[in-house]
Design a protein around this motif. Structure first.
Motif, PDB file in Angstrom:
ATOM      1  N   ALA A 201      35.678   4.669 -24.757  1.00  0.00           N
ATOM      2  CA  ALA A 201      36.841   5.278 -24.116  1.00  0.00           C
ATOM      3  C   ALA A 201      36.598   5.473 -22.624  1.00  0.00           C
ATOM      4  O   ALA A 201      37.478   5.201 -21.787  1.00  0.00           O
ATOM      5  CB  ALA A 201      37.173   6.616 -24.781  1.00  0.00           C
ATOM      6  N   VAL A 202      35.398   5.930 -22.278  1.00  0.00           N
ATOM      7  CA  VAL A 202      35.065   6.127 -20.863  1.00  0.00           C
ATOM      8  C   VAL A 202      35.058   4.804 -20.116  1.00  0.00           C
ATOM      9  O   VAL A 202      35.614   4.678 -19.019  1.00  0.00           O
ATOM     10  CB  VAL A 202      33.705   6.846 -20.721  1.00  0.00           C
ATOM     11  CG1 VAL A 202      33.250   6.852 -19.268  1.00  0.00           C
ATOM     12  CG2 VAL A 202      33.794   8.269 -21.252  1.00  0.00           C
ATOM     13  N   ARG A 203      34.426   3.779 -20.711  1.00  0.00           N
ATOM     14  CA  ARG A 203      34.367   2.464 -20.061  1.00  0.00           C
ATOM     15  C   ARG A 203      35.763   1.874 -19.876  1.00  0.00           C
ATOM     16  O   ARG A 203      36.084   1.315 -18.817  1.00  0.00           O
ATOM     17  CB  ARG A 203      33.516   1.492 -20.878  1.00  0.00           C
ATOM     18  CG  ARG A 203      32.014   1.673 -20.804  1.00  0.00           C
ATOM     19  CD  ARG A 203      31.450   1.429 -19.406  1.00  0.00           C
ATOM     20  NE  ARG A 203      31.932   0.230 -18.754  1.00  0.00           N
ATOM     21  CZ  ARG A 203      31.361  -0.983 -18.859  1.00  0.00           C
ATOM     22  NH1 ARG A 203      30.285  -1.133 -19.601  1.00  0.00           N
ATOM     23  NH2 ARG A 203      31.848  -2.017 -18.212  1.00  0.00           N
ATOM     24  N   LEU A 204      36.601   1.978 -20.906  1.00  0.00           N
ATOM     25  CA  LEU A 204      37.955   1.434 -20.808  1.00  0.00           C
ATOM     26  C   LEU A 204      38.773   2.194 -19.767  1.00  0.00           C
ATOM     27  O   LEU A 204      39.573   1.584 -19.046  1.00  0.00           O
ATOM     28  CB  LEU A 204      38.642   1.501 -22.170  1.00  0.00           C
ATOM     29  CG  LEU A 204      38.097   0.518 -23.237  1.00  0.00           C
ATOM     30  CD1 LEU A 204      38.693   0.816 -24.594  1.00  0.00           C
ATOM     31  CD2 LEU A 204      38.398  -0.932 -22.839  1.00  0.00           C
ATOM     32  N   TYR A 205      38.553   3.492 -19.676  1.00  0.00           N
ATOM     33  CA  TYR A 205      39.259   4.290 -18.658  1.00  0.00           C
ATOM     34  C   TYR A 205      38.843   3.861 -17.256  1.00  0.00           C
ATOM     35  O   TYR A 205      39.665   3.726 -16.353  1.00  0.00           O
ATOM     36  CB  TYR A 205      38.960   5.767 -18.870  1.00  0.00           C
ATOM     37  CG  TYR A 205      39.595   6.671 -17.841  1.00  0.00           C
ATOM     38  CD1 TYR A 205      40.934   7.022 -17.926  1.00  0.00           C
ATOM     39  CD2 TYR A 205      38.839   7.160 -16.776  1.00  0.00           C
ATOM     40  CE1 TYR A 205      41.516   7.840 -16.967  1.00  0.00           C
ATOM     41  CE2 TYR A 205      39.408   7.978 -15.809  1.00  0.00           C
ATOM     42  CZ  TYR A 205      40.745   8.311 -15.912  1.00  0.00           C
ATOM     43  OH  TYR A 205      41.324   9.113 -14.962  1.00  0.00           O
ATOM     44  N   GLU A 206      37.547   3.618 -17.091  1.00  0.00           N
ATOM     45  CA  GLU A 206      37.033   3.215 -15.779  1.00  0.00           C
ATOM     46  C   GLU A 206      37.507   1.819 -15.382  1.00  0.00           C
ATOM     47  O   GLU A 206      37.611   1.513 -14.194  1.00  0.00           O
ATOM     48  CB  GLU A 206      35.507   3.256 -15.776  1.00  0.00           C
ATOM     49  CG  GLU A 206      34.929   4.655 -15.870  1.00  0.00           C
ATOM     50  CD  GLU A 206      33.406   4.648 -15.940  1.00  0.00           C
ATOM     51  OE1 GLU A 206      32.801   5.681 -15.642  1.00  0.00           O
ATOM     52  OE2 GLU A 206      32.831   3.590 -16.301  1.00  0.00           O
ATOM     53  N   GLU A 207      37.783   0.968 -16.366  1.00  0.00           N
ATOM     54  CA  GLU A 207      38.182  -0.410 -16.090  1.00  0.00           C
ATOM     55  C   GLU A 207      39.687  -0.559 -15.882  1.00  0.00           C
ATOM     56  O   GLU A 207      40.162  -1.676 -15.678  1.00  0.00           O
ATOM     57  CB  GLU A 207      37.729  -1.327 -17.222  1.00  0.00           C
ATOM     58  CG  GLU A 207      36.221  -1.431 -17.398  1.00  0.00           C
ATOM     59  CD  GLU A 207      35.541  -2.073 -16.203  1.00  0.00           C
ATOM     60  OE1 GLU A 207      36.163  -2.962 -15.578  1.00  0.00           O
ATOM     61  OE2 GLU A 207      34.410  -1.656 -15.866  1.00  0.00           O
TER      62      GLU A 207
END
Length: 208
Positions: A201-207
């Motif tokens: 979730a964090v990675r997708l938010y950052e991308e």
């Protein structure tokens, strides 16, 4: 035994760590889909006794895919994968192979066992043991015990069987048989699932 959800949780962490600049929802979906493929051999049990955790849980499966991918991307003059999906496709493919080896087959190797070299060598193995350092005994490990009579060896497809919600028992089951499709069967599995969901979730938010 690890559930498909637990397999995907570890695969998600591998995707977050290895996809690099190619990380996005579609790439993660491909890695997770590849991770699920070995569990499809649960259906093989209807045809091959002991086929579950054998037909697609052999290390020969990811090794064969890796060999084909290596030939295509490193030896062929024109790579099918590179021409169609470019560097992104190559990275996603390699991460998917890693997910099959570690998140799919590896987790089952430590959770009930797999037929590691099927069909070349018909023997289920379960990687269980301990690794520790003792002030009196020094370094102690009990993982590597691959002899026929060792605790690691579990038997052939005719001797050892791992049931599933699809095919719970050997032979024909009564209509009242309980079919269990687990999600998490221990605290560490539940923690792994939550950790993977959080990281992805964090990675997708950052991308975004």
């Amino acid at each position: 035994m690890p559930s498909t959800v637990v397999h995907c949780a570890l695969a998600g962490l591998l995707a977050a760590g290895l996809l690099g600049d190619h990380f996005d929802g579609r790439a993660v979906a491909v890695v997770l889909a590849a991770t699920i493929v070995p569990d499809l051999d649960a259906f093989a049990g209807f045809v091959i006794p002991g086929g579950h955790r054998s037909v697609l849980h052999t290390l020969l499966f990811p090794l064969a895919i890796a060999s084909v991918l290596s030939y295509d991307t490193r030896i062929r003059e024109r790579s099918f994968v590179r021409e169609r999906w470019h560097a992104r496709g190559v990275r996603v493919a390699w991460v998917s192979i890693a997910a099959i080896a570690f998140a799919a087959i590896g987790l089952d190797l430590v959770g009930g066992g797999v037929n590691l070299f099927y069909p070349i060598y018909n023997q289920f193995y379960e990687l269980s043991g301990k690794l520790l350092f003792s002030n009196t005994r020094g370094l102690v490990q009990t993982f590597v015990e691959l002899g026929e009579g060792s605790e690691t060896a579990r038997g052939t497809t005719g001797q050892y069987r791992i049931g599933s919600g699809i095919d719970p028992t050997r032979g024909t089951e009564p209509e009242s048989v309980e079919r269990i499709f687990p999600v998490a069967q221990s605290g560490w599995q539940l923690l792994l699932i939550f950790t993977s969901v959080f990281v992805l979730a964090v990675r997708l938010y950052e991308e975004r």
